[in-house]
Design a protein around this motif. Structure first.
Motif, PDB file in Angstrom:
ATOM      1  N   CYS A 108       0.834  -1.202   0.000  1.00 53.39           N
ATOM      2  CA  CYS A 108       0.000   0.000   0.000  1.00 53.39           C
ATOM      3  C   CYS A 108       0.869   1.253   0.000  1.00 53.39           C
ATOM      4  CB  CYS A 108      -0.913   0.031   1.226  1.00 53.39           C
ATOM      5  SG  CYS A 108      -2.249  -1.157   1.174  1.00 53.39           S
ATOM      6  N   GLU A 109       1.843   1.251   0.882  1.00 53.90           N
ATOM      7  CA  GLU A 109       2.741   2.396   1.007  1.00 53.90           C
ATOM      8  C   GLU A 109       3.449   2.674  -0.316  1.00 53.90           C
ATOM      9  OE1 GLU A 109       6.706   3.182   3.525  1.00 53.90           O
ATOM     10  OE2 GLU A 109       4.958   2.624   4.754  1.00 53.90           O
ATOM     11  N   ARG A 110       3.848   1.631  -0.999  1.00 57.16           N
ATOM     12  CA  ARG A 110       4.530   1.775  -2.291  1.00 57.16           C
ATOM     13  C   ARG A 110       3.625   2.505  -3.299  1.00 57.16           C
ATOM     14  NH1 ARG A 110       8.300  -1.856  -5.074  1.00 57.16           N
ATOM     15  NH2 ARG A 110       9.133  -2.235  -2.990  1.00 57.16           N
ATOM     16  N   LEU A 111       2.308   2.313  -3.167  1.00 56.51           N
ATOM     17  CA  LEU A 111       1.351   2.923  -4.091  1.00 56.51           C
ATOM     18  C   LEU A 111       0.782   4.243  -3.562  1.00 56.51           C
ATOM     19  CD1 LEU A 111      -0.590  -0.293  -5.133  1.00 56.51           C
ATOM     20  CD2 LEU A 111       1.102   0.958  -6.480  1.00 56.51           C
ATOM     21  N   GLY A 112       1.275   4.685  -2.417  1.00 56.79           N
ATOM     22  CA  GLY A 112       0.776   5.938  -1.849  1.00 56.79           C
ATOM     23  C   GLY A 112      -0.531   5.790  -1.094  1.00 56.79           C
ATOM     24  N   LEU A 113      -0.886   4.561  -0.755  1.00 57.57           N
ATOM     25  CA  LEU A 113      -2.095   4.292   0.027  1.00 57.57           C
ATOM     26  C   LEU A 113      -1.724   4.145   1.501  1.00 57.57           C
ATOM     27  CD1 LEU A 113      -3.648   1.476  -2.212  1.00 57.57           C
ATOM     28  CD2 LEU A 113      -4.572   3.783  -1.942  1.00 57.57           C
ATOM     29  N   THR A 114      -2.628   4.540   2.367  1.00 59.53           N
ATOM     30  CA  THR A 114      -2.441   4.268   3.788  1.00 59.53           C
ATOM     31  C   THR A 114      -3.639   3.470   4.278  1.00 59.53           C
ATOM     32  OG1 THR A 114      -3.456   6.389   4.395  1.00 59.53           O
ATOM     33  CG2 THR A 114      -1.068   6.335   4.254  1.00 59.53           C
ATOM     34  N   LEU A 115      -3.432   2.748   5.346  1.00 64.52           N
ATOM     35  CA  LEU A 115      -4.512   1.968   5.948  1.00 64.52           C
ATOM     36  C   LEU A 115      -5.608   2.925   6.391  1.00 64.52           C
ATOM     37  CD1 LEU A 115      -5.344  -0.911   6.887  1.00 64.52           C
ATOM     38  CD2 LEU A 115      -4.289  -0.362   9.085  1.00 64.52           C
ATOM     39  N   HIS A 116      -6.840   2.559   6.115  1.00 62.62           N
ATOM     40  CA  HIS A 116      -7.969   3.428   6.462  1.00 62.62           C
ATOM     41  C   HIS A 116      -7.966   3.757   7.956  1.00 62.62           C
ATOM     42  CE1 HIS A 116     -12.119   4.701   7.108  1.00 62.62           C
ATOM     43  NE2 HIS A 116     -12.030   5.135   5.864  1.00 62.62           N
ATOM     44  N   PRO A 117      -8.250   5.007   8.308  1.00 55.30           N
ATOM     45  CA  PRO A 117      -8.194   5.437   9.713  1.00 55.30           C
ATOM     46  C   PRO A 117      -9.065   4.629  10.676  1.00 55.30           C
ATOM     47  CG  PRO A 117      -8.446   7.328   8.278  1.00 55.30           C
ATOM     48  CD  PRO A 117      -8.565   6.114   7.412  1.00 55.30           C
ATOM     49  N   SER A 118     -10.133   4.017  10.191  1.00 54.27           N
ATOM     50  CA  SER A 118     -10.982   3.228  11.084  1.00 54.27           C
ATOM     51  C   SER A 118     -10.216   2.044  11.663  1.00 54.27           C
ATOM     52  CB  SER A 118     -12.242   2.744  10.364  1.00 54.27           C
ATOM     53  OG  SER A 118     -11.913   1.917   9.275  1.00 54.27           O
ATOM     54  N   TYR A 119      -9.278   1.481  10.894  1.00 56.56           N
ATOM     55  CA  TYR A 119      -8.481   0.360  11.397  1.00 56.56           C
ATOM     56  C   TYR A 119      -7.463   0.832  12.423  1.00 56.56           C
ATOM     57  CZ  TYR A 119     -10.657  -2.516   7.914  1.00 56.56           C
ATOM     58  OH  TYR A 119     -11.594  -3.194   7.183  1.00 56.56           O
ATOM     59  N   VAL A 120      -6.910   1.999  12.181  1.00 62.51           N
ATOM     60  CA  VAL A 120      -5.973   2.584  13.147  1.00 62.51           C
ATOM     61  C   VAL A 120      -6.703   2.845  14.466  1.00 62.51           C
ATOM     62  CG1 VAL A 120      -4.434   4.524  13.608  1.00 62.51           C
ATOM     63  CG2 VAL A 120      -4.601   3.596  11.290  1.00 62.51           C
ATOM     64  N   MET A 121      -7.918   3.398  14.354  1.00 63.31           N
ATOM     65  CA  MET A 121      -8.717   3.672  15.545  1.00 63.31           C
ATOM     66  C   MET A 121      -9.083   2.377  16.265  1.00 63.31           C
ATOM     67  SD  MET A 121     -12.334   5.668  15.921  1.00 63.31           S
ATOM     68  CE  MET A 121     -11.668   7.315  15.836  1.00 63.31           C
ATOM     69  N   ALA A 122      -9.441   1.356  15.497  1.00 65.43           N
ATOM     70  CA  ALA A 122      -9.825   0.074  16.097  1.00 65.43           C
ATOM     71  C   ALA A 122      -8.658  -0.556  16.847  1.00 65.43           C
ATOM     72  CB  ALA A 122     -10.340  -0.882  15.034  1.00 65.43           C
ATOM     73  N   GLU A 123      -7.438  -0.383  16.313  1.00 61.42           N
ATOM     74  CA  GLU A 123      -6.262  -0.921  17.000  1.00 61.42           C
ATOM     75  C   GLU A 123      -6.029  -0.213  18.326  1.00 61.42           C
ATOM     76  OE1 GLU A 123      -2.746  -0.963  14.596  1.00 61.42           O
ATOM     77  OE2 GLU A 123      -3.632  -2.309  13.119  1.00 61.42           O
ATOM     78  N   LYS A 124      -6.280   1.092  18.337  1.00 63.53           N
ATOM     79  CA  LYS A 124      -6.074   1.873  19.555  1.00 63.53           C
ATOM     80  C   LYS A 124      -7.186   1.635  20.568  1.00 63.53           C
ATOM     81  CE  LYS A 124      -3.525   5.610  17.355  1.00 63.53           C
ATOM     82  NZ  LYS A 124      -3.557   7.019  16.943  1.00 63.53           N
ATOM     83  N   ASP A 125      -8.429   1.582  20.059  1.00 71.54           N
ATOM     84  CA  ASP A 125      -9.578   1.442  20.955  1.00 71.54           C
ATOM     85  C   ASP A 125     -10.714   0.738  20.219  1.00 71.54           C
ATOM     86  OD1 ASP A 125     -11.655   1.652  22.754  1.00 71.54           O
ATOM     87  OD2 ASP A 125     -11.500   3.820  23.006  1.00 71.54           O
ATOM     88  N   ARG A 126     -10.817  -0.556  20.417  1.00 72.86           N
ATOM     89  CA  ARG A 126     -11.817  -1.376  19.714  1.00 72.86           C
ATOM     90  C   ARG A 126     -13.247  -0.914  19.993  1.00 72.86           C
ATOM     91  NH1 ARG A 126     -11.737  -4.064  15.182  1.00 72.86           N
ATOM     92  NH2 ARG A 126     -13.301  -5.664  15.136  1.00 72.86           N
ATOM     93  N   SER A 127     -13.478  -0.231  21.091  1.00 74.19           N
ATOM     94  CA  SER A 127     -14.830   0.222  21.426  1.00 74.19           C
ATOM     95  C   SER A 127     -15.290   1.379  20.541  1.00 74.19           C
ATOM     96  CB  SER A 127     -14.896   0.636  22.898  1.00 74.19           C
ATOM     97  OG  SER A 127     -14.149   1.820  23.103  1.00 74.19           O
ATOM     98  N   LYS A 128     -14.387   1.907  19.716  1.00 74.79           N
ATOM     99  CA  LYS A 128     -14.749   3.021  18.837  1.00 74.79           C
ATOM    100  C   LYS A 128     -14.958   2.557  17.393  1.00 74.79           C
ATOM    101  CE  LYS A 128     -12.605   6.615  21.554  1.00 74.79           C
ATOM    102  NZ  LYS A 128     -13.199   7.923  21.496  1.00 74.79           N
ATOM    103  N   TYR A 129     -15.345   1.322  17.248  1.00 78.64           N
ATOM    104  CA  TYR A 129     -15.507   0.726  15.927  1.00 78.64           C
ATOM    105  C   TYR A 129     -16.840  -0.015  15.935  1.00 78.64           C
ATOM    106  CZ  TYR A 129     -13.875  -2.142  11.924  1.00 78.64           C
ATOM    107  OH  TYR A 129     -13.711  -2.762  10.724  1.00 78.64           O
ATOM    108  N   PHE A 130     -17.835   0.537  15.279  1.00 81.35           N
ATOM    109  CA  PHE A 130     -19.184  -0.010  15.338  1.00 81.35           C
ATOM    110  C   PHE A 130     -19.583  -0.597  13.994  1.00 81.35           C
ATOM    111  CE2 PHE A 130     -18.834   3.988  17.717  1.00 81.35           C
ATOM    112  CZ  PHE A 130     -18.877   3.489  18.993  1.00 81.35           C
TER     113      PHE A 130
END
Length: 176
Positions: A108-130
């Motif tokens: 993804c990084e090679r293509l200029g893509l980043t992981l969608h922010p919802s996954y980053v948020m879910a990793e930090k706090d699973r309760s914020k992912y509905f």
């Protein structure tokens, strides 16, 4: 603030996007390019969408096990199709079935893509992912609200009720 992500958009899901339009809600939409997707609709309503690469193949298990070159080719193919049909280069990658690994993120990084922010948020706090598959009404929680309008869940009425609730309580991003 609650942010909306719709993983799979197909032609038969367009009528279910009417509430997003009606309630002026921006939605991050994942496009699988090996399936027919509503490019004309998306282009017409581009102001309400953040376009995301959801892979070309959408082969959940295979994608994370492919070698780097094959992963890169799949994501690059999706990017090219999206750019050609919609005219927008995706910024985010939404992994099929939520499965990803370091090698896929490197592709993804090679293509200029980043992981969608919802996954980053879910990793930090699973309760914020509905998920619309699991909850009936969102409530006054902050985080990402995930739906799959290509499948039968959530029902149109439930989706509309939830979006109306979010809109009336100013829990979402707005276009204006």
């Amino acid at each position: 603030m609650i942010l909306i992500r719709d993983d799979d958009i197909l032609f038969n899901a367009i009528w279910r996007h009417q509430p997003f339009l009606e309630y002026k809600i921006i939605v991050d939409v994942g496009i699988v390019t090996s399936r027919p997707f509503p490019a004309r609709w998306i282009k017409k309503h581009l102001y309400m969408y953040n376009i995301c690469n959801h892979s070309h193949s959408h082969k959940c298990e295979e994608l994370i096990n492919w070698n780097f070159k094959k992963q890169l080719e799949d994501l690059e193919r999706a990017n090219k199709i999206i750019e050609k049909k919609i005219g927008v280069k995706p910024k985010y990658f939404i992994p099929p079935c939520g499965r990803y690994n370091d090698q896929l993120l490197e592709a993804c990084e090679r293509l200029g893509l980043t992981l969608h922010p919802s996954y980053v948020m879910a990793e930090k706090d699973r309760s914020k992912y509905f998920s619309a598959h699991l909850t009936d009404i969102i409530g006054k929680k902050e985080g990402w609200y995930i739906c799959h309008t290509a499948s039968r869940k959530p029902s149109h009425n439930r989706l509309k009720r939830n979006l109306k609730y979010l809109y009336e309580n100013k829990l979402t991003r707005f276009w204006e």
